[in-house]
Structure formats: structure tokens, C-alpha cells
Design a protein around this motif. Structure first.
Motif, PDB file in Angstrom:
ATOM      1  N   ILE A 182     -10.410   0.423  -4.005  1.00 22.99           N
ATOM      2  CA  ILE A 182      -8.963   0.630  -3.914  1.00 22.99           C
ATOM      3  C   ILE A 182      -8.398   0.754  -5.331  1.00 22.99           C
ATOM      4  O   ILE A 182      -8.703  -0.074  -6.204  1.00 22.99           O
ATOM      5  CB  ILE A 182      -8.277  -0.533  -3.172  1.00 22.99           C
ATOM      6  N   LEU A 183      -7.577   1.759  -5.586  1.00 15.20           N
ATOM      7  CA  LEU A 183      -6.952   1.970  -6.897  1.00 15.20           C
ATOM      8  C   LEU A 183      -5.488   1.532  -6.853  1.00 15.20           C
ATOM      9  O   LEU A 183      -4.888   1.437  -5.785  1.00 15.20           O
ATOM     10  CB  LEU A 183      -7.010   3.441  -7.296  1.00 15.20           C
ATOM     11  N   ASN A 184      -4.918   1.301  -8.041  1.00 12.70           N
ATOM     12  CA  ASN A 184      -3.466   1.178  -8.110  1.00 12.70           C
ATOM     13  C   ASN A 184      -2.871   2.548  -8.448  1.00 12.70           C
ATOM     14  O   ASN A 184      -3.602   3.508  -8.732  1.00 12.70           O
ATOM     15  CB  ASN A 184      -3.043   0.112  -9.116  1.00 12.70           C
ATOM     16  N   GLU A 185      -1.530   2.644  -8.409  1.00 12.89           N
ATOM     17  CA  GLU A 185      -0.880   3.942  -8.640  1.00 12.89           C
ATOM     18  C   GLU A 185      -1.235   4.526 -10.001  1.00 12.89           C
ATOM     19  O   GLU A 185      -1.510   5.719 -10.124  1.00 12.89           O
ATOM     20  CB  GLU A 185       0.643   3.785  -8.531  1.00 12.89           C
ATOM     21  N   THR A 186      -1.224   3.658 -11.018  1.00 12.82           N
ATOM     22  CA  THR A 186      -1.549   4.133 -12.367  1.00 12.82           C
ATOM     23  C   THR A 186      -2.982   4.630 -12.428  1.00 12.82           C
ATOM     24  O   THR A 186      -3.271   5.659 -13.055  1.00 12.82           O
ATOM     25  CB  THR A 186      -1.327   3.011 -13.396  1.00 12.82           C
ATOM     26  N   MET A 200       0.849  -1.193   0.000  1.00 20.18           N
ATOM     27  CA  MET A 200       0.000   0.000   0.000  1.00 20.18           C
ATOM     28  C   MET A 200       0.886   1.245   0.000  1.00 20.18           C
ATOM     29  O   MET A 200       1.854   1.337   0.757  1.00 20.18           O
ATOM     30  CB  MET A 200      -0.902   0.024   1.229  1.00 20.18           C
ATOM     31  N   VAL A 201       0.564   2.195  -0.867  1.00 18.55           N
ATOM     32  CA  VAL A 201       1.306   3.464  -0.870  1.00 18.55           C
ATOM     33  C   VAL A 201       0.470   4.585  -0.252  1.00 18.55           C
ATOM     34  O   VAL A 201       0.942   5.705  -0.075  1.00 18.55           O
ATOM     35  CB  VAL A 201       1.736   3.856  -2.295  1.00 18.55           C
ATOM     36  N   GLY A 202      -0.781   4.260   0.058  1.00 16.15           N
ATOM     37  CA  GLY A 202      -1.644   5.248   0.696  1.00 16.15           C
ATOM     38  C   GLY A 202      -2.935   4.595   1.150  1.00 16.15           C
ATOM     39  O   GLY A 202      -3.427   3.658   0.520  1.00 16.15           O
ATOM     40  N   GLY A 203      -3.480   5.078   2.259  1.00 17.21           N
ATOM     41  CA  GLY A 203      -4.746   4.549   2.735  1.00 17.21           C
ATOM     42  C   GLY A 203      -4.626   3.170   3.337  1.00 17.21           C
ATOM     43  O   GLY A 203      -3.596   2.792   3.895  1.00 17.21           O
ATOM     44  N   ARG A 204      -5.656   2.346   3.146  1.00 18.68           N
ATOM     45  CA  ARG A 204      -5.734   1.025   3.772  1.00 18.68           C
ATOM     46  C   ARG A 204      -6.352   0.008   2.819  1.00 18.68           C
ATOM     47  O   ARG A 204      -6.854   0.351   1.751  1.00 18.68           O
ATOM     48  CB  ARG A 204      -6.596   1.110   5.038  1.00 18.68           C
ATOM     49  N   VAL A 213      -2.748   1.014  -3.995  1.00 17.76           N
ATOM     50  CA  VAL A 213      -1.685   0.014  -3.932  1.00 17.76           C
ATOM     51  C   VAL A 213      -0.585   0.374  -4.917  1.00 17.76           C
ATOM     52  O   VAL A 213      -0.821   1.036  -5.930  1.00 17.76           O
ATOM     53  CB  VAL A 213      -2.209  -1.410  -4.254  1.00 17.76           C
ATOM     54  N   LYS A 214       0.615  -0.044  -4.600  1.00 20.14           N
ATOM     55  CA  LYS A 214       1.745   0.166  -5.501  1.00 20.14           C
ATOM     56  C   LYS A 214       1.529  -0.651  -6.770  1.00 20.14           C
ATOM     57  O   LYS A 214       1.028  -1.775  -6.726  1.00 20.14           O
ATOM     58  CB  LYS A 214       3.040  -0.265  -4.810  1.00 20.14           C
ATOM     59  N   ASP A 215       1.899  -0.088  -7.908  1.00 18.65           N
ATOM     60  CA  ASP A 215       1.745  -0.804  -9.178  1.00 18.65           C
ATOM     61  C   ASP A 215       2.425  -2.166  -9.130  1.00 18.65           C
ATOM     62  O   ASP A 215       3.547  -2.298  -8.619  1.00 18.65           O
ATOM     63  CB  ASP A 215       2.348   0.011 -10.331  1.00 18.65           C
ATOM     64  N   PHE A 216       1.766  -3.188  -9.673  1.00 19.08           N
ATOM     65  CA  PHE A 216       2.381  -4.513  -9.769  1.00 19.08           C
ATOM     66  C   PHE A 216       2.011  -5.138 -11.111  1.00 19.08           C
ATOM     67  O   PHE A 216       1.045  -4.749 -11.762  1.00 19.08           O
ATOM     68  CB  PHE A 216       1.963  -5.413  -8.594  1.00 19.08           C
TER      69      PHE A 216
END
Length: 788
Positions: free
Chosen positions: A555-559, A537-541, A587-590
Motif C-alpha cells: 500500500i502506498l501513500n499519496e506522495t 483510503m483514497v483508492g483501493g483497499r 492512503v491519504k497523506d498523513f
């Protein structure tokens, strides 16, 4: 005359055994490689070409504009098939079927089988040439609750297709178990069909179950159609381009179509333009087969012309007593052809031993059959090989003048020497290209395997699970978590690797530009899934049971967050499909898709209770076997009639690169064969050169030359040829490697060490090959040669 030439050829083979063996090994290896590649190429290009309507059969594709690019899908609106037939006179017939994601199990007679099923229209077998053993070919389903099954299933359950008719089958649907009556049995789908399924259900039932979900913005069907013979396909594509927009004005979708039998080989699109596919590898290996054969032919040419001095007197005598040039050409071409067909016999034996391994590498079921077309192709390749191999020696040897031969005025011309050196340079240039290609493909595959994807796929297993009367999905997951060796467990709908769903409709968020079109992938997941896969996670929960109304959160991804343009998306509203959601995390891009693709914007939604179709379990490292046994025991308690079939998530990811892994393996072997054949020719030339210069070497030794200077003398010419091959091969190999790597969004850099390593390996192999002969020549006793 023919009998005389055959007898003469065998005498020549016997007289010069070393040259004969070198040529035989080279040609038989080259033919074996070429024939196996031909078998593979033939199998690839014949996929889907067995349908009787092949020339008029097309599939509709949809181009979706979003995120400032065009994505091409093979899915279409469910209403398209009927509308095309009604409104387009160019169309002879249409049919549609759902995509092959309906992998639900079916059962009958207390037997359960995991199977691949589709919903299809009644006329599906009128468009496609799949044969019915029982039932009506023209109308598959007498009612919406009918089902047609494969010959294999009919034999397993009812011992024959005839006995299967009218029996009741239970299949798993998204809404629960449903009963259907068998209305037909079809012959097993051929292996060379890109469409594979075990049963078909009525498309009317699909429409009924989906209700309002089947509309012009829903792309859950595949549409196929037949064009009338006199219709221009390109003009028809222009006509259907904006067809969806006439039904849904707000749509960003344009239609096109492609000949169905071309979809397997040419199925890759970039920004709406067809750019490649499996056809790339078909062309690649066809070229490799040609080069390997040419290398083997070059060996024959070089050794024949190099040893021409041994045939001068024979040629002079024959011409003196009346033989014309065409007779000599026929003799030497005949000798080459005879050697080629002997090599063919040897290559057939090689193929018989190598074919099982070749099938394992390629994933095919090829067999060496002797059908007329196969025999014609094999004999054609062999005949052409013989002609190419013998053409230069035949025309070269037959052109000598008898007077010059008997006066001893025949000398090697500059043209002959340069031609021979040029052929050696060609051989090793090809070897350089193949070595670089193998290194690059290997390192890219290694990069794919080692790259940090942004999620942890190790030791994660997944299996299908449906609600039973005994236990719900959530209760089952709770029991799984209690098993020793289980680190975590969750569930989701669909596949985590490469098959997220996507949507491009009804988005809205603060500050959204209404003139732009956006496309998002999405996952339906349960609690704990992100934690189990170590998604950062890069932000939130993440989703949590400690909060209320989590089904209204997203929940979104970074992109995805970047696409929205929201500086701080946490807590903001994100509307999709007319429903407002609150963004609670980013969430961080994967990389859940192939590295060929850019990371797409996507969002996670919490799945409704018990709607998941897949349980996912994280197992502690080192405890896989024992833990899986315990999970299976629990599974059998709640679903005793359904076999426990599981898959590892890391294995799913590896399947994304099956084609590349096969190319890497095959390239490695073919590069090895090319180098071996080249070295055989180099070995023969080095042996002949050393033999021809024995007196010169002896005189040099008498005058004080040491063995090292003799070795340098004999290897210098060959080293120059290999160096020229390196300078030619490296730029070509760079261009080929770069073109292949450009297909990946994430790829390795083309390091100079690839080319340095290939050069060193090629030089080392050439020196090792030549040194075997030069060291032998350097140790010769001058007395034995100078006393003659």
C-alpha cells in the motif's frame, strides 16, 4: 576612602528608599534570569565534551540523494568502520555501534528490566571516555556471547559490580531470547552524554545474526573515528565523500563527518548542509539574558540621571574642597557595584526557590554549585552589571562644574533627555519583540496540537510484546479484542510516530526513470492497524484476511503514488529489494513525522506472523483506566515476569515538539520578567516626573485645568516613547518570528493581529504603570505646594 564610600552609599539607599527598591528588584530579577540561563547554556554546550579524545573525535554522516533532495543520516554501512581503518592513514582509530533502537528487555535472577542496548565493537570505550568498574576497558567482549552492563543494573541484581562478573543474563533479541555472560560493568553514563545505553553486546554477534544483511547498502550502524592531530578535517571530508561509491558503484550516498561534540548542538541538516539545531535556542536565550540584564541596568541609569539634581550640592562641595573627577567616578561606580552585589544575594535566594520549576520546564537536573568557574562567571556577570549600570551616571554626575552648581546654572541638556528617552525606547522595543515571539510560538504550538494529522492518535496505547510459550502475538491480540472497552487492536514493527524505516534501493515500476534515485519510508504493519488509526483510503483497499497472499501486496501513500508517476497505481507492480509486490491501495497523506518535515513517500507491507515488536490498542473514550487494568491482567497471565509498560500514541507525538514547548514556556516567563523590569523603571521615572512638576500642576489646577488634562500632560511623553518603541520593535519581531517559522514546512501565517495585540498590550501596561502616579499627581491640593 572605601569605607567612607560604602557608608555614603548606604545613606543614599536609606534616603531614597523607593529608588533603591526599584533598582534592587530590577537588578536581582535580571541577575536571577541571567544566572539560570547561564546554567542552562553551560549545561547544553558541555554535552559530549568530557571525552578525552574530544578534539580528534568525529562521527561519519551519510548524505542520501533521492526524490530530488538530500537527506542526512547519522547511520552508515556496517562495514565502514573496518574499511576506514584499513584504507585511510589519516584515521587513528575507528569504532562502530548500532543505532539506539535495540530497546530490548534483559533479565537475571528472575528480575526483568526494560533497557536501552546497543551492539558495539570491542574498542568502543577506547574511543569514548566511559569508565569501566570491572572488566577490560580495551577489549569489552572476550567472546561474541558476552555482555557489559551498567553500574545501576549490577547493583540492582547483584548488589555490587564485582558480584555481577560472570553471571548469566537473558536478553530479548529479534530472533528470541538469548543468554549472555557478563564480562564487564561500566560506570553509569553521564547525564551530559548524548549517547545513553544500559548495556552493550558484541558487534560480532550482530554481524552473525544479520548474515548477508550487512553490506554497503545497509545503513544500520553508526561509525565514529579519531583523526591524527595533524590532519585537516575539511580535506579529510573531501576524501571520504565518494568512499561508498568505490565499494558499491550504484550507490547514491556520499559521506561526510562532523566533530562528535558538535552533533548535539548542530545536528540539523538541510540538503546536506548544516543549518542549525539546539544551538539556535542556546543563542536565543543567551541574547534574552543579555537583554534582561540591560533593561535592569537601564532602570538604574535613568533613575540616577533623572534624580541627579539631588546630588548637585554634594558634588559641588566635594569638588570645591579638592575632590577630583576620578574620585567621584569611583564613588558612584562603587555605589552601583554595591547595589549589584546586594542584588546578587537576593537573586541567589530567588534561584534557590525557582530552580526546581526551571528544571521541570527545561528537563534538566541543574543545581546551584559553587565551583570556581561558576563563581567566577556569576561574580563576573554581577561586576559587569554594576559597571554598566553605574557608568553613565558616574561619568555624567562627575562632569558638573562647581561654579555652575552654586550659581544654579545646571539644566537638563537635550543630549541627556534624548539619552534617557532612548533607553526607555530600547526597553520597550525589547518587550515588544518578546511579546510577539511568545504569541507566535504559542500559536504555532497550538496549530501543531490542533492540526488534523490524517490519522487518529487519541486513546491509542502501545506496549512491547514478544512471543511466549503460552501464547503467540496473534492469539494475544485476539484475546485483547475481547476485552470490554477495547475498540480495536493490532501490531507493528518499530514506531508509528517519527521512526519509520527507509530505503533507497532496487525500486522498479512501470515507466520508472532509471536515471533518478528514489527514497521511500516504509512500515511493517499487521491487519486492522490502518482501520484502527482511521487512516483514510483514497483508492483501493487495506490488507484483509479475506484475500490470499497478502504478503505479496503493498500500500502506498499519496506522495508515494505521485513519485511513481502512475496514473492509476492500483493493481500495478511495485518492485523493491528484488521482490515484486502488487499495489492494492493508496492512503491519504498523513503526518507521522514532525511538521518540520515534508510528507515523505512511503509504503506499507504486511508483517510476517509474530514478527511485530509492538502491540497497539484503541480504547473507547472514557474507559481508559478500567480497560488498561484488564489488558495488564491479560498481559501478566502470558508474561508474568515482564512488567507491563505502556505509552499513549498522542504523548509520543507531543514529544516531537518538546524543545518548542519548552521555548514557549520559558519565553513567556522571560518576556514577563522583561516587561516587569521595564515597568519598574517607567514607574520610577513617572513618580519622579510628577514630583518635579508638582508646582506646575498646582498652578495649572488654579488656572482651571481638570484632572484629565493633567493626566494627559504627564502621560504624553511616555506614550510617545512607547509608540516609538512599537515602530522599532515590530519590524525586528517580524523578522525573528518569520525566521523561526520558516523552519516548519507546515506553519501558521504571520497575522497583523500578532503585532497589533503586542502593541496594545505594551501601551496598556505602560499607561497602567504611569497612571498610578499621574492620577495621584492630578488629585494634589494646590495649596500644599504653592504655600512653600
Amino acid at each position: 576612602m572605601l569605607q567612607h564610600n560604602i557608608k555614603l552609599a548606604f545613606r543614599n539607599f536609606k534616603k531614597d528608599k523607593s529608588t533603591f527598591l526599584i533598582n534592587l528588584v530590577g537588578l536581582s530579577t535580571g541577575l536571577a534570569c541571567a544566572i539560570m540561563i547561564f546554567m542552562w547554556v553551560n549545561d547544553e554546550i558541555n554535552v559530549d565534551r568530557f571525552h578525552k579524545n574530544d578534539n580528534q573525535l568525529y562521527q561519519v554522516l551519510s548524505n542520501h540523494t533521492g526524490n530530488e533532495k538530500i537527506d542526512t543520516w547519522n547511520s552508515t554501512p556496517g562495514k565502514l568502520s573496518e574499511a576506514m581503518l584499513e584504507e585511510m592513514p589519516e584515521v587513528k582509530n575507528t569504532t562502530c555501534a548500532t543505532r539506539g533502537f535495540n530497546s530490548y528487555g534483559i533479565s537475571s535472577n528472575n528480575q526483568y528490566l526494560n533497557a536501552e542496548g546497543r551492539f558495539a565493537q570491542d574498542n568502543f570505550f577506547q574511543i569514548f571516555s566511559f569508565d569501566m568498574l570491572e572488566g577490560n576497558q580495551k577489549k569489552l567482549f572476550p567472546n561474541k556471547n558476552a555482555i557489559v552492563i551498567s553500574e545501576d543494573f549490577a547493583n540492582k541484581w547483584y548488589q555490587s559490580p564485582q558480584n555481577a562478573m560472570g553471571k548469566i543474563v537473558t536478553y530479548e533479541a529479534h530472533t528470541g531470547n538469548v543468554e549472555a555472560t557478563i564480562s564487564g560493568v561500566f560506570k553509569n553514563i553521564p547525564k551530559n552524554s548524548s549517547i545513553q545505553f544500559d548495556y552493550l553486546l558484541s558487534y560480532d554477534l550482530f554481524l552473525e545474526n544479520r548474515g548477508d544483511g550487512v553490506h554497503w547498502g545497509n545503513f544500520l550502524a553508526q561509525t565514529f573515528f579519531l583523526l591524527h592531530d595533524d590532519v585537516d578535517h575539511l580535506a579529510f571530508n573531501d576524501k571520504i565523500k565518494g568512499f561508498v561509491k568505490t565499494k558499491a558503484a550504484e550507490s547514491n550516498v556520499e559521506l561526510t563527518s562532523q566533530k562528535f561534540s558538535e552533533r548535539y548542538l548542530k545536528g540539523t541538516y538541510e540538503n546536506g548542509i548544516q543549518t542549525g539545531g539546539r544551538i539556535t535556542y542556546v543563542r536565543l536565550f543567551s541574547i534574552i539574558a543579555l537583554f534582561i540584564l540591560l533593561i535592569a541596568c537601564i532602570n538604574f541609569m535613568n533613575l540616577s540621571t533623572a534624580k541627579a539634581t539631588r546630588k548637585f550640592k554634594e558634588i559641588g562641595v566635594k569638588k570645591t574642597i579638592g575632590a577630583n573627577r576620578s574620585t567621584l567616578i569611583f564613588q558612584y561606580l562603587g555605589e552601583s557595584l554595591l547595589l549589584s552585589f546586594i542584588a546578587l544575594a537576593v537573586s541567589i535566594l530567588v534561584i534557590c526557590f525557582a530552580l526546581p520549576s526551571f528544571n521541570e520546564i527545561t528537563g534538566k537536573e541543574l543545581s546551584l554549585n559553587f565551583k570556581p568557574i561558576t563563581l567566577a562567571t556569576i561574580f563576573g556577570i554581577t561586576f559587569l552589571t554594576g559597571i554598566i549600570s553605574g557608568s553613565y551616571p558616574a561619568f555624567y554626575l562627575s562632569g558638573f562644574s562647581p561654579a555652575k552648581i552654586f550659581k544654579g546654572n545646571i539644566k537638563n541638556t537635550w543630549g541627556e533627555l534624548w539619552a534617557r528617552k532612548g533607553l526607555v525606547v530600547f526597553q520597550f522595543s525589547v518587550s515588544i519583540i518578546l511579546i510577539v515571539s511568545v504569541l507566535v510560538v504559542y500559536k504555532q504550538i497550538e496549530f501543531i496540537q490542533d492540526k488534523k494529522l490524517g490519522f487518529n492518535k487519541e486513546n491509542v496505547v502501545h506496549f512491547k510484546f514478544s512471543d511466549t510459550e503460552a501464547v503467540s502475538q496473534d492469539a494475544f491480540i485476539s484475546e485483547v479484542k475481547k476485552i470490554s472497552g477495547v475498540a480495536n487492536a493490532s501490531s507493528m514493527w518499530g514506531n508509528f510516530v517519527d521512526q519509520s524505516a527507509n530505503t533507497d534501493g532496487d525500486f522498479n515500476w512501470e515507466g520508472m526513470d532509471p536515471s533518478k534515485v528514489f527514497t521511500f519510508n516504509y512500515f511493517h504493519i499487521n491487519y486492522d492497524l490502518l482501520e484502527m488509526l482511521d487512516v483514510e483510503m483514497v483508492g483501493g483497499r487495506t490488507f484483509s484476511k479475506t484475500y490470499n497472499n497478502e504478503n505479496t501486496k503493498i500500500i502506498l501513500n499519496e506522495t508515494g503514488a505521485k513519485v511513481t508517476g502512475l496514473e492509476d497505481p492500483i493493481g500495478k507492480q511495485f518492485s523493491v529489494w528484488g521482490t515484486d509486490y502488487e499495489i492494492v491501495g493508496v492512503v491519504k497523506d498523513f503526518h507521522h513525522e514532525s511538521l518540520y518535515k515534508e510528507i515523505a513517500p512511503f509504503f506499507f507491507r504486511l508483517i510476517e506472523p509474530n514478527d511485530a515488536d509492538k502491540i497497539m490498542v484503541k480504547i473507547q473514550a472514557g474507559q481508559e483506566q478500567n480497560t488498561l487494568v484488564q489488558i495488564e491482567n491479560l498481559y501478566k497471565k502470558v508474561s508474568p515476569e515482564i512488567p507491563f509498560e505502556y505509552h499513549f500514541l498522542d504523548a509520543d507525538y507531543q514529544t516531537l515538539y518538546e524543545a518548542e514547548q519548552r521555548v514557549a514556556t520559558l519565553s513567556k516567563y522571560f518576556a514577563g520578567f522583561a516587561i516587569i523590569i521595564s515597568c519598574l523603571g517607567l514607574f520610577g521615572l513617572a513618580a519622579f516626573t510628577a514630583q518635579r512638576r508638582l508646582k506646575e500642576i498646582s498652578i495649572r489646577k488654579v488656572l482651571g485645568a481638570n484632572p484629565f488634562s493633567i493626566i494627559r500632560l504627564l502621560t504624553l511623553d511616555f506614550t510617545k516613547m512607547v509608540l516609538v518603541a512599537i515602530f522599532i520593535g515590530i519590524p525586528i519581531s517580524y523578522f525573528i518570528a518569520k525566521s523561526w517559522l520558516d523552519g516548519f514546512v507546515f506553519r501558521i501565517d504571520l497575522s497583523i493581529w500578532f503585532f497589533v495585540m503586542a502593541s496594545i498590550v505594551t501601551l496598556a501596561i505602560a499607561w497602567l504603570t504611569v497612571s498610578l502616579q499621574t492620577m495621584k499627581a492630578a488629585r494634589v491640593n494646590p495649596v500644599n505646594n504653592l504655600k512653600e
